[in-house]
Structure formats: C-alpha cells, structure tokens
Design a protein around this motif. Structure first.
Motif, PDB file in Angstrom:
ATOM      1  N   ALA A 279       0.880  -1.195  -0.075  1.00 34.73           N
ATOM      2  CA  ALA A 279       0.031   0.070   0.046  1.00 34.73           C
ATOM      3  C   ALA A 279       0.904   1.289  -0.034  1.00 34.73           C
ATOM      4  N   VAL A 280       1.950   1.375   0.861  1.00 35.49           N
ATOM      5  CA  VAL A 280       2.825   2.404   0.565  1.00 35.49           C
ATOM      6  C   VAL A 280       3.639   2.414  -0.647  1.00 35.49           C
ATOM      7  N   ALA A 281       4.022   1.410  -1.324  1.00 37.04           N
ATOM      8  CA  ALA A 281       4.363   1.653  -2.624  1.00 37.04           C
ATOM      9  C   ALA A 281       3.482   2.063  -3.639  1.00 37.04           C
ATOM     10  N   VAL A 282       2.133   1.634  -3.358  1.00 39.16           N
ATOM     11  CA  VAL A 282       1.027   1.968  -4.443  1.00 39.16           C
ATOM     12  C   VAL A 282       1.174   3.849  -4.178  1.00 39.16           C
ATOM     13  N   ASP A 283       1.070   4.184  -3.001  1.00 36.14           N
ATOM     14  CA  ASP A 283       0.941   5.690  -2.819  1.00 36.14           C
ATOM     15  C   ASP A 283       1.999   6.339  -3.456  1.00 36.14           C
ATOM     16  N   LYS A 284       3.314   5.668  -3.446  1.00 36.72           N
ATOM     17  CA  LYS A 284       4.437   6.239  -4.371  1.00 36.72           C
ATOM     18  C   LYS A 284       4.241   6.324  -5.673  1.00 36.72           C
ATOM     19  N   LEU A 285       3.703   5.425  -6.281  1.00 38.98           N
ATOM     20  CA  LEU A 285       3.515   5.142  -7.548  1.00 38.98           C
ATOM     21  C   LEU A 285       2.282   6.377  -7.932  1.00 38.98           C
ATOM     22  N   VAL A 286       1.126   6.504  -7.019  1.00 36.49           N
ATOM     23  CA  VAL A 286       0.180   7.164  -7.360  1.00 36.49           C
ATOM     24  C   VAL A 286       0.596   8.875  -7.467  1.00 36.49           C
ATOM     25  N   ALA A 287       1.522   9.056  -6.293  1.00 32.86           N
ATOM     26  CA  ALA A 287       2.171  10.289  -6.346  1.00 32.86           C
ATOM     27  C   ALA A 287       3.020  10.855  -7.278  1.00 32.86           C
ATOM     28  N   ALA A 288       3.497   9.816  -8.193  1.00 36.17           N
ATOM     29  CA  ALA A 288       4.364  10.182  -9.185  1.00 36.17           C
ATOM     30  C   ALA A 288       3.453  10.385 -10.485  1.00 36.17           C
ATOM     31  N   ARG A 289       2.272  10.073 -10.618  1.00 34.04           N
ATOM     32  CA  ARG A 289       1.560  10.042 -11.925  1.00 34.04           C
ATOM     33  C   ARG A 289       1.314  11.669 -11.951  1.00 34.04           C
ATOM     34  N   PRO A 290       0.884  12.065 -13.285  1.00 33.44           N
ATOM     35  CA  PRO A 290       0.645  13.357 -13.359  1.00 33.44           C
ATOM     36  C   PRO A 290      -0.862  13.847 -12.803  1.00 33.44           C
ATOM     37  N   ALA A 291      -0.561  15.069 -12.511  1.00 36.34           N
ATOM     38  CA  ALA A 291      -2.124  15.561 -11.879  1.00 36.34           C
ATOM     39  C   ALA A 291      -3.123  15.432 -12.648  1.00 36.34           C
ATOM     40  N   THR A 292      -2.928  15.382 -13.869  1.00 34.91           N
ATOM     41  CA  THR A 292      -4.222  15.130 -14.918  1.00 34.91           C
ATOM     42  C   THR A 292      -5.048  13.949 -14.732  1.00 34.91           C
ATOM     43  N   THR A 293      -4.327  12.894 -14.098  1.00 29.33           N
ATOM     44  CA  THR A 293      -4.920  11.412 -14.045  1.00 29.33           C
ATOM     45  C   THR A 293      -6.022  11.440 -12.910  1.00 29.33           C
ATOM     46  N   GLY A 294      -6.098  12.565 -12.221  1.00 24.60           N
ATOM     47  CA  GLY A 294      -7.215  12.509 -11.256  1.00 24.60           C
ATOM     48  C   GLY A 294      -6.633  12.290  -9.908  1.00 24.60           C
ATOM     49  N   HIS A 295      -7.504  12.851  -8.827  1.00 23.70           N
ATOM     50  CA  HIS A 295      -7.011  12.616  -7.318  1.00 23.70           C
ATOM     51  C   HIS A 295      -7.295  11.356  -6.690  1.00 23.70           C
ATOM     52  N   VAL A 296      -6.293  10.836  -6.171  1.00 29.55           N
ATOM     53  CA  VAL A 296      -6.851   9.431  -5.428  1.00 29.55           C
ATOM     54  C   VAL A 296      -6.179   9.588  -3.809  1.00 29.55           C
ATOM     55  N   LYS A 297      -7.226   9.156  -3.074  1.00 33.41           N
ATOM     56  CA  LYS A 297      -6.795   9.354  -1.524  1.00 33.41           C
ATOM     57  C   LYS A 297      -5.864   8.672  -1.252  1.00 33.41           C
ATOM     58  N   ARG A 298      -4.862   9.057  -0.154  1.00 37.27           N
ATOM     59  CA  ARG A 298      -3.902   8.294   0.269  1.00 37.27           C
ATOM     60  C   ARG A 298      -4.388   7.018   1.045  1.00 37.27           C
ATOM     61  N   SER A 299      -3.454   6.001   1.321  1.00 32.44           N
ATOM     62  CA  SER A 299      -3.876   4.674   1.848  1.00 32.44           C
ATOM     63  C   SER A 299      -4.315   4.781   3.314  1.00 32.44           C
ATOM     64  N   ASN A 300      -5.315   4.412   3.774  1.00 34.61           N
ATOM     65  CA  ASN A 300      -5.619   4.122   5.452  1.00 34.61           C
ATOM     66  C   ASN A 300      -5.267   2.757   5.719  1.00 34.61           C
ATOM     67  N   LEU A 301      -3.997   2.584   5.963  1.00 34.88           N
ATOM     68  CA  LEU A 301      -3.418   1.233   6.705  1.00 34.88           C
ATOM     69  C   LEU A 301      -4.370   0.517   7.646  1.00 34.88           C
ATOM     70  N   ASP A 302      -4.946   0.954   8.557  1.00 33.90           N
ATOM     71  CA  ASP A 302      -5.876   0.314   9.163  1.00 33.90           C
ATOM     72  C   ASP A 302      -7.173  -0.459   8.551  1.00 33.90           C
ATOM     73  N   VAL A 326      -0.621  -7.485  -4.185  1.00 37.43           N
ATOM     74  CA  VAL A 326       0.537  -8.100  -5.035  1.00 37.43           C
ATOM     75  C   VAL A 326       0.960  -6.906  -5.789  1.00 37.43           C
ATOM     76  N   ALA A 327       2.363  -6.717  -5.961  1.00 38.19           N
ATOM     77  CA  ALA A 327       3.098  -5.543  -6.243  1.00 38.19           C
ATOM     78  C   ALA A 327       2.934  -5.397  -7.930  1.00 38.19           C
ATOM     79  N   VAL A 328       2.812  -6.630  -8.623  1.00 36.84           N
ATOM     80  CA  VAL A 328       3.147  -6.490 -10.121  1.00 36.84           C
ATOM     81  C   VAL A 328       1.539  -6.165 -10.330  1.00 36.84           C
ATOM     82  N   ARG A 329       0.538  -6.684  -9.884  1.00 31.06           N
ATOM     83  CA  ARG A 329      -0.808  -6.323 -10.339  1.00 31.06           C
ATOM     84  C   ARG A 329      -1.143  -4.953 -10.004  1.00 31.06           C
ATOM     85  N   SER A 330      -0.629  -4.497  -8.748  1.00 31.68           N
ATOM     86  CA  SER A 330      -0.994  -3.256  -8.277  1.00 31.68           C
ATOM     87  C   SER A 330      -0.297  -2.180  -9.220  1.00 31.68           C
ATOM     88  N   SER A 331       1.001  -2.315  -9.515  1.00 35.02           N
ATOM     89  CA  SER A 331       1.834  -1.259 -10.280  1.00 35.02           C
ATOM     90  C   SER A 331       1.233  -1.171 -11.813  1.00 35.02           C
TER      91      SER A 331
END
Length: 839
Positions: A279-302, A326-331
C-alpha cells in the motif's frame, strides 16, 4: 434562541421542494465505472489469470484455489481495503508458507488457517496497529522476499525440466543433478518458449512494439506456449480444473495447537507486512503520476488491514489461497490509469467470469509454461536494487541472514533471525531516539535527537503527520545515522507536504542522508570542517546571490590583499569577495555599490551552539579525563596564523595531542635578537622543558601572505609592528636567489660581500616549486628549523636524544601535506601518501 433552530434559518425564504414531513424524492444513483478503470481492470485481469494458476501450482494447492483467491482479493479487499488502487490476490511471497502448510496439515486445514489468519488481521485492524508493521526493517522484508524467490525458483526448475519438486531447497538442490540427467524435452521446450516470449515481448522495437506492448508479457507467453503445444500435439502435463461441485472447502483445523498457532501467526505476519508495504508503494506510484490523471486518496493502513483480513476469511472459507497485496498487479493497475477502487473490483469480477466460462481454454495450458512463468517471478524477487540499497544503508547483514534463514529453515524462522539481527544492529547503533514537535510563531519544528532507524519510524511517522497541511515545517536531525526505513519515511512525507503547498526545511543532516534536491539547498549538509561562510543551513536570504564567484584572495598574511611595501591589509575578506574596509555607519563602499554584509557574532554563537549540540556530548568524557590528568601533548606544532591551516584537521589529531604555536609566517626568532618576541621562545621552552614533548614540527603552507610580503618589502620597512615582525624572515629570504639573478650575478655579489653564499635550496618531490613565493615557503621551513636548534632547551634535548625536529609543507589548494627529508642535499619535501598513514 432554541438550539433546534438553524443559525441561518429564514422561514420566509425557505422554498420546499417536497412536502414537509416527507422524504425527499429518491432518485437512484446510477453506478458508473470510469473508462480508465475498465481498461485498467482488463489489463490487471490478463496478468492475474496466468499468475494465479501458476502460484497455485507452485504451492501444491488445487489450481481453482488460485482463481478463488484472485476473485475474492479483487472484490472483497478491493471494496473494503484502505488502498483504492492496490490489487490483492494470491501472492508469490506466500508460496513457501502455503506450500509448507499444505504438506504438513493438508489443503482443507490450510484453508482453516487462512480463515484464522484473516480473523487475526481483522483484530489488528480494529486495534489500529497497522503502522507498527512499518517498524519491520525493509532489509528483513526484502530478505524474506529474496529467500522466498530463491525457494520458488529452485522448486519450479524441476517442473520446467519435467520432474517433480521436493519439499525443501536443500532437497531440491540435491536432486537437481539427477533431474538434469533425466530432462523431458517437451516440458523443457515449452518452458524455453515461455521464457523467450517473456523476455522478448516487451522489447519489440518500433511502433508495432508500442501497440503490442500494451498486452501483458505474462499472458502472451502462456498463450503462445499453449498454442504451440496444442498445434504440435505435445504430450505433457496440463492444467486440470476439477468440477466446482467437488471443490474442497475449509474444515476445522486438525493438528497440534502450538503448530497451528505458529502457522496462523506466520500467515498473518507475511500477509499483513506484504500488504501494508504494498500500500505504501502504491501511494508512491500514485504520487508520481501526472495530476491530470485524477486525485486518489492516500492509503488508510488500518482499513487496508481490515480489508485484507475480510478477504482472507472469505477466501479461506471458499477454499482459496491466502490473499495479500500483489506488487506486480498493483503497479500495472496504477500504470494503466486506474482512478478508483472500481478497477480492482472489476478485475475480480472478470476472474469469476473466466473461472466459470473459460475452463476448457484454461485446461489447455501446460504446467511447464506456468512453472517457467512463476520461476521468472521468483528470480525477480531477488532484486539487485534492493541489495544495493541495503548495502548502502549498512544493513546487508540483516538481509543476508533473513534470506539464508528463509531458504534453509523456513519463512518464520528466517524472519525471526532477521528481526533478531536487526534489533542487535539497531541497539549497536543507537541508545535512544527522541522525537518532539512544537509550534513557534506558525512554524512547526520536529526535533529528532539520536539515530533514526526502523524502530523509530512509527513515532517519526506519527509526529510528522501532526504537522498541518500547507504549514511551514523545520525538521532538525541531531544524529549521525539514518537507515533506509527512516529515510524513505522522511522523504515521502517531505514530498507529500511540499506538494500540498507546505515548506520543509531539513537541518542538521549528516553526509550520506540526502533527502532531495530542494532540501539539499535549504537544509544543512555541513560537515564538521565546513567553513562558516560555506554553511548551507542558513536561510537563502543570507546566502550570496547566484553566480557569485568565490575567488580566494591572496597576498596578506591571512589571505587578504596586501601592499607589498607596507604589508598593510587593503581590504576586508568577507564570505565571497574582498571589499574596501569602511568605517561603521558608512552607507556604502567607495565605488557606490552596496556594502557586503560583514560577519557578526551570529556565526560564532551558532558554531558554539552546534558544538554544544553535536560534538560536546561525544567529547565530554574525553575532555573530562584531560581536565583531570592535565595536558600531555607529544608534539609542539609551530605553524602560520593563516585561517586556512586547521592543524587538527590536517594532522587528524584531537584534544591533548598537539601544543600549537601560531604566528604570521611560522617564524622562530633567534634567541637574543633585538626587538625579538619572547612569546615564541617561551612557548618552546615550556613545551620542551615542562611538557617534555618528543618532537617539534615547523609547518609552512602555500599562498602564505607573509612570504609574499617579504618578497615585496623594501630594506627599510620597519615602521609598523607587522613590518618589524617580518624582519625575522629575512634569513629565509637570503636563502632564495632573486628570479632575475644568474649564477654569475651570485658570484659577483659574493665577491663584493653583499650576500653570503646560499646553501642548496630545498625542493618538492616530483615537481619544481610553482613560483618564488613557494620557493621561499620551503626555504623558510628549513631556516626556522635551524633557528630552533639555536635555542638552548632545544639543543639540550637534541643532544640527549629526547627530541626530533620535523619540517612540513601544506599545499592548501591540493589539500596535500609534504614532510621534509634531509637525505638529499638541501632537503626534499616528500608527499605523504595515504599508504604511509597506515604504517
């Protein structure tokens, strides 16, 4: 006013769009799925389908269990989980754990263990302890995954060759020679074809490659191998999906209680850690995307932990494999442009449709092709990038122990060994880390005192998230070590806070803990010997303007320009330039330009404060010992007062090692000289007779202002104290011939009695002196050594064999030191090499 009346009620203007006391018209909200989510779901489904079957094959579970886990992970974890774009399902990281459970307890009991692990995850999610999982060092996680990858690859290699894997890595390695001698050509051919397609499909050049590259390589490899096997009629084992009516479901666990508890804890640990880190890794990938792709909320780990727990309960109850992120499918989901959790859920629906309608097509897939696919996944889990990272952060021991423990002992044992080693390493590095947060005049200060390791990450993360969005923040790091977990936590928070409009100033960092380029400019990256004017921890407003040339000024005894006849300083050296000295209150410089800001007591106070904070705690015990025992230096070090010559730095000495005497030109006046200075003679007598030093070193340096002033001084310049002091350098000047003189001129001068015969000049090893000033610097060192021998205390100690004299020359620009060797005539200054320092 009644509390029931709205504060902005206006009954006269209220317009009822529906009768009072009646519910509003119930317009049904239509369920809509964005086009980006649909395309992302299809891409993830095409990757998940072959991988789910391959992972089920690697664990020894029914192949349908992989499809069940993929569907449940997509629908249940996708709907409940706290990371919208993370895709859950059967993970390669769980392969070894599940395979051991199936072999030891059977498939149905393994399903029950999966259910219990899910319940445990639900409990942990309710306790809101998800962030505590981040306290596990990344070196342990990467080592665990690497060990699992090695185990998977070695086991699947037997299937690739047409055989059957053993229960452990050592057994598989022992059986490998016999398997190589009995290779099945059909299985090997299909496996090689699968690996070839996996390798070459992403590398198709040109525009065709861009179009075809949108199809996942895993699907193309398995489909291609299946088509070739079907067309050629190869006889080899294939996927066998029994009827869903005979699908095995969970049963009550049967086995020793302690063993079952350990199995549940292992499954819970691996599932939770892998999902949360994913989940932390997905947050990094989402933050690296262009802003035009839309806003996605940060992960709630609990919430993510709750979603994973619910998915494991459902998957285990339906006879599926354990579920994790799963990292492969999430990325792939993030890269495909998914904007909501609908893509994850839709991918699960597509898996259900395939499991119900595509059974005949799935049963054409050769097992060797799936084994080759999973073997590739296993090899990729041993990441060279991870190895380089843990090596850079000095955690390679934790990584290696965890990997070897997982390979040879098991996942739980390997992780336990890794945690034990990581705790030992952390305890070795730190004593205590304190993290505080306070707000001063709108600026939020986060103060970290001590070393930052993965043990402090939960506290660091908690305190950093107390800083409001968009606020100015200063993070003060008072420690010399930061491991990979703390580094990534601080870096991720800094990027997020800056993106939200806030400002982050990181100060007090040590070499090797670079956070990012902006912080590198504004933060403190100063080393122990960084000059005040070069400190990067000041605000940008106090720094010199961009493009300012930092040119060193030479000429005076301290580097300032000097009048060659008078020796007076012509200007004042500031941080970057030399400006004419002006009287206090003068509005500008003589040329009308704005005056350069002069150094004030602020630098001194800041330096003392840094010493109290950083150095004093480390040196207090040693200084206390020196205070009790008194000074017992072994050397008298006589050098120039030039500010660029830092004696303790160039000799790597500490408190109590050197008795230092500094003056302009590193002169040793002859005893009994008129207008002499007894302070140098007194220091020499005190060092030799009272302190009993064993050696005296005279150190000259390049660019010495005193030598330059000597070369340009006239014979009668004795009007000022500086000019009178420079007379002690005239014997050194007599040793150096003028550049315009020839040998015949020197002979004539000697015949006329104006100049005595000059002794041979000392020289540098490997090159000639750069100019007359450097020749004079070298000659001055030799001359002052002769003056030392004229002092009674020095002569007496030399005769007794209790004292040594040394000459030294330090080249400031090259940061190189030379020691005088008197073996050759006149003496040669030999370069001190690094290899000599270890002798």
């Amino acid at each position: 006013m009644s509390a029931c009346v709205p504060a902005r009620a206006d009954s006269a203007r209220t317009k009822h769009v529906h009768p009072p006391h009646s519910p509003p018209p119930g317009g049904r909200r239509r369920f809509r799925v964005a086009g980006a989510d649909v395309s992302a779901a299809i891409a993830v489904f095409l990757i998940a389908l072959p991988l789910s079957l391959g992972i089920a094959l690697a664990t020894g579970a029914p192949l349908q269990a992989g499809l069940v886990a993929a569907a449940v992970g997509g629908i249940v974890a996708g709907r409940i989980g706290g990371c919208p774009l993370q895709v859950s399902g059967p993970a390669a990281g769980l392969t070894v754990v599940t395979a051991d459970l199936i072999q030891q307890y059977g498939w149905r009991t393994t399903c029950a263990i999966t259910v219990l692990a899910g319940l445990a995850q639900l409990g942990l999610g309710c306790l809101r302890v998800a962030r505590s999982a981040l306290a596990v060092s990344p070196a342990i996680v990467h080592g665990m995954l690497a060990g699992i990858g090695v185990t998977i690859a070695v086991a699947q290699l037997h299937i690739v060759l047409g055989g059957t894997p053993q229960s452990s890595v050592p057994d598989n390695l022992v059986a490998l020679p016999a398997q190589l001698a009995n290779v099945h050509p059909a299985d090997l051919a299909v496996s090689v074809l699968t690996l070839t397609l996996l390798l070459l499909w992403p590398r198709i050049p040109g525009r065709a490659g861009q179009l075809l590259g949108k199809l996942p390589a895993a699907l193309i490899a398995v489909a291609g191998a299946t088509a070739v096997a079907a067309l050629t009629g190869l006889l080899l084992p294939k996927v066998d999906l029994p009827s869903w009516s005979s699908h095995a479901l969970a049963t009550l666990p049967d086995g020793p209680v302690l063993g079952l508890v350990a199995a549940v804890l292992t499954t819970t640990l691996v599932c939770s850690v892998q999902s949360l880190l994913g989940a932390v890794a997905v947050d990094k990938l989402v933050a690296a995307r262009p802003a035009t792709t839309g806003h996605v909320k940060r992960s709630n780990l609990d919430r993510e932990l709750l979603g994973q727990g619910a998915a494991n309960v459902v998957s285990g109850s339906l006879g599926g494999l354990p579920v994790a992120g799963v990292a492969v499918r999430s990325s792939a989901n993030v890269a495909a442009g998914a904007v909501s959790r609908n893509s994850t859920m839709l991918h699960g629906v597509l898996v259900v449709i395939a499991a119900l309608l595509l059974v005949p097509a799935l049963e054409l897939i050769p097992l060797a092709s799936l084994a080759a696919l999973v073997m590739t996944v296993g090899f990729k889990m041993v990441s060279l990038n991870h190895i380089r990272t843990v090596t850079r952060h000095r955690e390679v021991l934790v990584y290696a122990v965890t990997t070897c423990g997982v390979v040879f002992l098991g996942v739980l044992e390997g992780v336990a060994l890794g945690i034990a080693v990581a705790v030992g390493v952390a305890l070795h590095r730190l004593t205590r880390t304190r993290i505080t947060h306070d707000d001063a005049e709108g600026v939020h200060h986060v103060h970290v005192r001590g070393q930052l390791t993965f043990l402090a990450v939960p506290r660091l993360s908690r305190v950093l998230h107390q800083v409001p969005h968009g606020a100015d923040a200063v993070v003060e790091l008072d420690g010399s070590f930061m491991d990979h977990a703390a580094y990534e936590t601080l870096q991720d928070w800094q990027k997020t806070h800056t993106a939200q409009g806030g400002a982050v100033d990181i100060t007090g960092r040590r070499p090797g803990t670079r956070i990012s380029e902006p912080a590198e400019v504004d933060g403190c990256r100063c080393r122990p010997w960084t000059p005040w004017r070069n400190h990067q921890c000041e605000r940008p407003s106090t720094a010199p303007p961009p493009g300012t040339d930092r040119q060193p000024t030479t000429g005076g005894p301290h580097g300032a320009a000097s009048d060659p006849t008078t020796g007076k300083r012509k200007g004042r050296t500031t941080g970057t330039t030399t400006t004419p000295a002006t009287a206090p209150g003068t509005p500008g410089t003589p040329d009308g330009s704005a005056p350069v800001t002069r150094a004030t007591g602020r630098e001194l106070a800041r330096g003392i404060s840094a010493f109290h904070r950083n150095t004093a705690p480390l040196m207090r015990r040693e200084l206390a010992r020196l205070a009790r025992e008194g000074q017992q230096p072994s050397q008298l070090f006589l050098t120039c007062a030039d500010s660029r010559v830092v004696t303790s730095m160039i000799t790597s000495s500490g408190p109590g090692d050197l008795f230092v005497v500094r003056n302009v030109g590193n002169f040793v006046p002859l005893p009994g000289e008129e207008s002499g200075d007894d302070s140098v003679a007194a220091a020499i007598e005190y060092a030799v007779d009272v302190l009993k030093v064993r050696s005296i070193t005279v150190c000259g340096h390049s660019g010495c202002g005193a030598m330059q002033a000597l070369l340009g001084a006239g014979p009668g310049d004795t009007r000022t104290p500086l000019q009178r002091w420079l007379r002690h350098g005239l014997p050194s000047l007599d040793r150096v011939p003028a550049e315009t003189h020839t040998d015949e001129d020197d002979e004539d001068a000697h015949a006329s009695g104006h100049r005595p015969d000059r002794p041979p000049l000392p020289r540098l090893a490997g090159r000639a002196p750069a100019d007359a000033a450097e020749r004079l610097c070298l000659a001055n060192v030799v001359q002052q050594l002769e003056h030392l021998r004229a002092h009674e205390s020095v002569a007496r100690a030399l005769d007794a064999g209790d004292l040594e004299l040394h000459g030294m020359y330090f080249h400031v620009g090259e940061a190189q030191s030379y020691l005088l060797s008197e073996d050759a005539e006149g003496g040669v200054f030999q370069l001190v090499l690094e290899t000599d320092l270890t002798a």
